[in-house]
Design a protein around this motif. Structure first.
Motif, PDB file in Angstrom:
ATOM      1  N   THR A 159      -4.754  -9.657  -5.254  1.00  0.00           N
ATOM      2  CA  THR A 159      -4.234  -8.431  -4.635  1.00  0.00           C
ATOM      3  C   THR A 159      -2.886  -8.712  -3.984  1.00  0.00           C
ATOM      4  OG1 THR A 159      -5.370  -8.922  -2.576  1.00  0.00           O
ATOM      5  CG2 THR A 159      -6.526  -7.491  -4.148  1.00  0.00           C
ATOM      6  N   GLN A 160      -2.185  -7.631  -3.713  1.00  0.00           N
ATOM      7  CA  GLN A 160      -0.909  -7.714  -3.002  1.00  0.00           C
ATOM      8  C   GLN A 160      -0.963  -6.741  -1.834  1.00  0.00           C
ATOM      9  OE1 GLN A 160       2.021  -9.540  -3.408  1.00  0.00           O
ATOM     10  NE2 GLN A 160       0.881 -10.819  -4.839  1.00  0.00           N
TER      11      GLN A 160
ATOM     12  N   ALA B  26      -0.288  -3.550   0.564  1.00  0.00           N
ATOM     13  CA  ALA B  26      -0.186  -2.139   0.148  1.00  0.00           C
ATOM     14  C   ALA B  26       1.260  -1.719  -0.099  1.00  0.00           C
ATOM     15  CB  ALA B  26      -0.819  -1.253   1.214  1.00  0.00           C
ATOM     16  N   TYR B  27       2.199  -2.274   0.702  1.00  0.00           N
ATOM     17  CA  TYR B  27       3.594  -1.831   0.562  1.00  0.00           C
ATOM     18  C   TYR B  27       4.227  -2.242  -0.764  1.00  0.00           C
ATOM     19  CZ  TYR B  27       4.401  -6.593   2.350  1.00  0.00           C
ATOM     20  OH  TYR B  27       4.389  -7.946   2.533  1.00  0.00           O
TER      21      TYR B  27
ATOM     22  N   ALA C 136       3.099  -1.493  -3.576  1.00  0.00           N
ATOM     23  CA  ALA C 136       2.902  -0.385  -4.520  1.00  0.00           C
ATOM     24  C   ALA C 136       4.087   0.566  -4.459  1.00  0.00           C
ATOM     25  CB  ALA C 136       1.600   0.345  -4.206  1.00  0.00           C
ATOM     26  N   SER C 137       5.227   0.105  -4.947  1.00  0.00           N
ATOM     27  CA  SER C 137       6.452   0.904  -4.982  1.00  0.00           C
ATOM     28  C   SER C 137       7.248   0.482  -6.206  1.00  0.00           C
ATOM     29  CB  SER C 137       7.270   0.678  -3.703  1.00  0.00           C
ATOM     30  OG  SER C 137       8.596   1.117  -3.888  1.00  0.00           O
ATOM     31  N   TRP C 138       7.980   1.432  -6.774  1.00  0.00           N
ATOM     32  CA  TRP C 138       8.759   1.117  -7.987  1.00  0.00           C
ATOM     33  C   TRP C 138       9.813   0.049  -7.730  1.00  0.00           C
ATOM     34  CZ3 TRP C 138       6.971   2.165 -12.503  1.00  0.00           C
ATOM     35  CH2 TRP C 138       6.173   3.298 -12.703  1.00  0.00           C
ATOM     36  N   ILE C 139      10.284  -0.046  -6.486  1.00  0.00           N
ATOM     37  CA  ILE C 139      11.375  -0.991  -6.210  1.00  0.00           C
ATOM     38  C   ILE C 139      10.898  -2.439  -6.377  1.00  0.00           C
ATOM     39  CG2 ILE C 139      11.040  -1.263  -3.704  1.00  0.00           C
ATOM     40  CD1 ILE C 139      14.399  -0.782  -5.556  1.00  0.00           C
TER      41      ILE C 139
ATOM     42  N   VAL D  58       9.043  -3.512  -8.920  1.00  0.00           N
ATOM     43  CA  VAL D  58       8.721  -3.868 -10.315  1.00  0.00           C
ATOM     44  C   VAL D  58       9.891  -4.545 -11.031  1.00  0.00           C
ATOM     45  CG1 VAL D  58       7.141  -1.915 -10.473  1.00  0.00           C
ATOM     46  CG2 VAL D  58       9.432  -1.685 -11.406  1.00  0.00           C
ATOM     47  N   PHE D  59      11.074  -4.532 -10.420  1.00  0.00           N
ATOM     48  CA  PHE D  59      12.243  -5.015 -11.156  1.00  0.00           C
ATOM     49  C   PHE D  59      12.320  -6.534 -11.252  1.00  0.00           C
ATOM     50  CE2 PHE D  59      13.236  -0.682 -10.058  1.00  0.00           C
ATOM     51  CZ  PHE D  59      13.666  -0.211 -11.273  1.00  0.00           C
TER      52      PHE D  59
ATOM     53  N   ALA E  73      -1.507 -10.533   3.805  1.00  0.00           N
ATOM     54  CA  ALA E  73      -0.803 -10.942   2.587  1.00  0.00           C
ATOM     55  C   ALA E  73      -1.783 -11.489   1.574  1.00  0.00           C
ATOM     56  CB  ALA E  73       0.231 -11.987   2.924  1.00  0.00           C
TER      57      ALA E  73
ATOM     58  N   ALA F 145      13.805   4.484  -7.841  1.00  0.00           N
ATOM     59  CA  ALA F 145      12.785   3.483  -7.525  1.00  0.00           C
ATOM     60  C   ALA F 145      12.419   3.507  -6.039  1.00  0.00           C
ATOM     61  CB  ALA F 145      13.265   2.094  -7.928  1.00  0.00           C
ATOM     62  N   LEU F 146      13.383   3.863  -5.199  1.00  0.00           N
ATOM     63  CA  LEU F 146      13.113   3.898  -3.756  1.00  0.00           C
ATOM     64  C   LEU F 146      12.224   5.085  -3.379  1.00  0.00           C
ATOM     65  CD1 LEU F 146      16.561   3.015  -2.094  1.00  0.00           C
ATOM     66  CD2 LEU F 146      14.512   1.592  -2.212  1.00  0.00           C
TER      67      LEU F 146
ATOM     68  N   PHE G 239       4.688   6.002  -6.476  1.00  0.00           N
ATOM     69  CA  PHE G 239       4.123   4.971  -7.360  1.00  0.00           C
ATOM     70  C   PHE G 239       2.684   5.362  -7.704  1.00  0.00           C
ATOM     71  CE2 PHE G 239       2.436   0.766  -8.433  1.00  0.00           C
ATOM     72  CZ  PHE G 239       3.467   0.293  -9.253  1.00  0.00           C
TER      73      PHE G 239
ATOM     74  N   ARG H 273      -0.686   4.811  -5.417  1.00  0.00           N
ATOM     75  CA  ARG H 273      -0.298   4.277  -4.108  1.00  0.00           C
ATOM     76  C   ARG H 273      -1.232   4.773  -3.007  1.00  0.00           C
ATOM     77  NH1 ARG H 273       4.245   2.047  -1.418  1.00  0.00           N
ATOM     78  NH2 ARG H 273       4.199   2.567   0.769  1.00  0.00           N
TER      79      ARG H 273
ATOM     80  N   ARG I 220      -4.305   2.815  -2.718  1.00  0.00           N
ATOM     81  CA  ARG I 220      -4.132   1.449  -2.241  1.00  0.00           C
ATOM     82  C   ARG I 220      -3.797   1.378  -0.765  1.00  0.00           C
ATOM     83  NH1 ARG I 220      -0.867  -1.542  -7.071  1.00  0.00           N
ATOM     84  NH2 ARG I 220      -1.611  -0.204  -8.707  1.00  0.00           N
TER      85      ARG I 220
ATOM     86  N   SER J 298      -5.442  -0.789   1.758  1.00  0.00           N
ATOM     87  CA  SER J 298      -6.154  -1.876   1.096  1.00  0.00           C
ATOM     88  C   SER J 298      -5.358  -3.147   1.270  1.00  0.00           C
ATOM     89  CB  SER J 298      -6.330  -1.574  -0.385  1.00  0.00           C
ATOM     90  OG  SER J 298      -5.062  -1.645  -1.012  1.00  0.00           O
ATOM     91  N   LYS J 299      -5.947  -4.214   0.851  1.00  0.00           N
ATOM     92  CA  LYS J 299      -5.294  -5.504   1.031  1.00  0.00           C
ATOM     93  C   LYS J 299      -4.078  -5.598   0.134  1.00  0.00           C
ATOM     94  CE  LYS J 299      -6.241 -10.378   1.196  1.00  0.00           C
ATOM     95  NZ  LYS J 299      -7.057 -11.448   0.692  1.00  0.00           N
TER      96      LYS J 299
END
Lengths: 209, 60
Positions: A31-32, A34-35, A37-40, A42-43, A209, B45-46, B50, B53, B56, B59-60
């Protein structure tokens, strides 16, 4: 051999040190935060995926040499795959760089993560330049003659001759790819050790984390 | 470059490059397009949501 002697061996000490710094569940986490989970976010992995395609297509091109793509439709196809993978590689890497710069991703003891990323970027630019002059066409000749004047003005032309196709090709397919891959590996290991940088509004201690 | 190919580029690239000139600045349309696309991608992207989301969050 006694237990003490085994523990004093460099292999034993190195293994313990590596496992202490980067245990398996941290190296390949399930797992990662929660933050992430954003498109920024994935690059970075997009850049690595593109690098993988660049390396694979480059290896295929190496089988028949740098002029293969002039006379073979398959060679032309693989060469085009190589080119467009490089386009995606740099595109994604620049957006990744902007994203991390805007997050000040060197925070929380992540300076080495930032530095390895920045040096990977520089090595990749050099790999791109040497790729330009390895095309074996009029474009590469034009670029090489222009680059020659620039490099000579720095005094580097005595060691790095952009008109020498053999030297440029070897830098392009051996030295710089090794540098880019090794630096990328170090960069990823640093990300795994230190974790993904949290957003400004959240402190590391508040997000598991 | 063959123009008969069905899998060819969506945009015809088989011509000399177009350049924009402003004082000492000279930039090809293709390079400018890539730069604009990078900026647009960065902004999207900003702010683009997502997938998953909400599930999640926390969640961890």
């Amino acid at each position: 051999m006694s237990t003490t002697e085994i523990e004093r061996q460099w292999t034993s000490r190195l293994r313990k040190s590596v496992v202490a710094k980067l245990p398996p569940d941290k190296m390949l986490p399930d797992t990662q935060p929660a933050y992430v989970a954003s498109w920024i976010y994935v690059f970075g992995v997009t850049t690595m995926a593109a690098l993988f395609v660049v390396i694979v297509t480059g290896c295929i091109l190496a089988i028949d040499g740098p002029v293969w793509w002039h006379s073979s439709s398959l060679g032309h196809f693989v060469n085009s795959m190589h080119l467009w993978a490089v386009e995606i590689f740099f595109f994604a890497m620049v957006v990744h760089l902007w994203g991390k710069f805007s997050m000040a991703a060197w925070r929380g003891g992540r300076s080495l993560t930032w530095v390895t990323g920045a040096v990977t970027f520089l090595a990749s630019i050099l790999a791109g330049f040497t790729g330009y002059v390895s095309q074996t066409n009029f474009d590469s000749q034009w670029i090489a003659t222009q680059a020659k004047d620039g490099i000579n003005s720095t005094g580097g032309g005595a060691f790095f001759n952009v008109l020498n196709l053999g030297q440029m090709l070897m830098w392009h397919i051996v030295l710089l790819p090794i540098a880019a891959v090794v630096l990328t590996g170090l960069h990823v290991v640093m990300v795994r050790i230190k974790g993904v940088v949290p957003p400004f509004e959240e402190k590391s201690s508040e997000v598991s984390a | 470059m063959s123009q008969g190919w069905g899998l060819g580029a969506l945009v015809n690239l088989d011509h000399y490059g177009h350049y924009l000139n402003w004082h000492f600045i000279s930039i090809s349309v293709s390079n400018l397009t890539v730069m604009v696309l990078m900026v647009v991608t960065f902004v999207v992207a900003l702010f683009a949501p997502f997938p998953g989301r909400r599930n999640r969050r926390g969640s961890k």
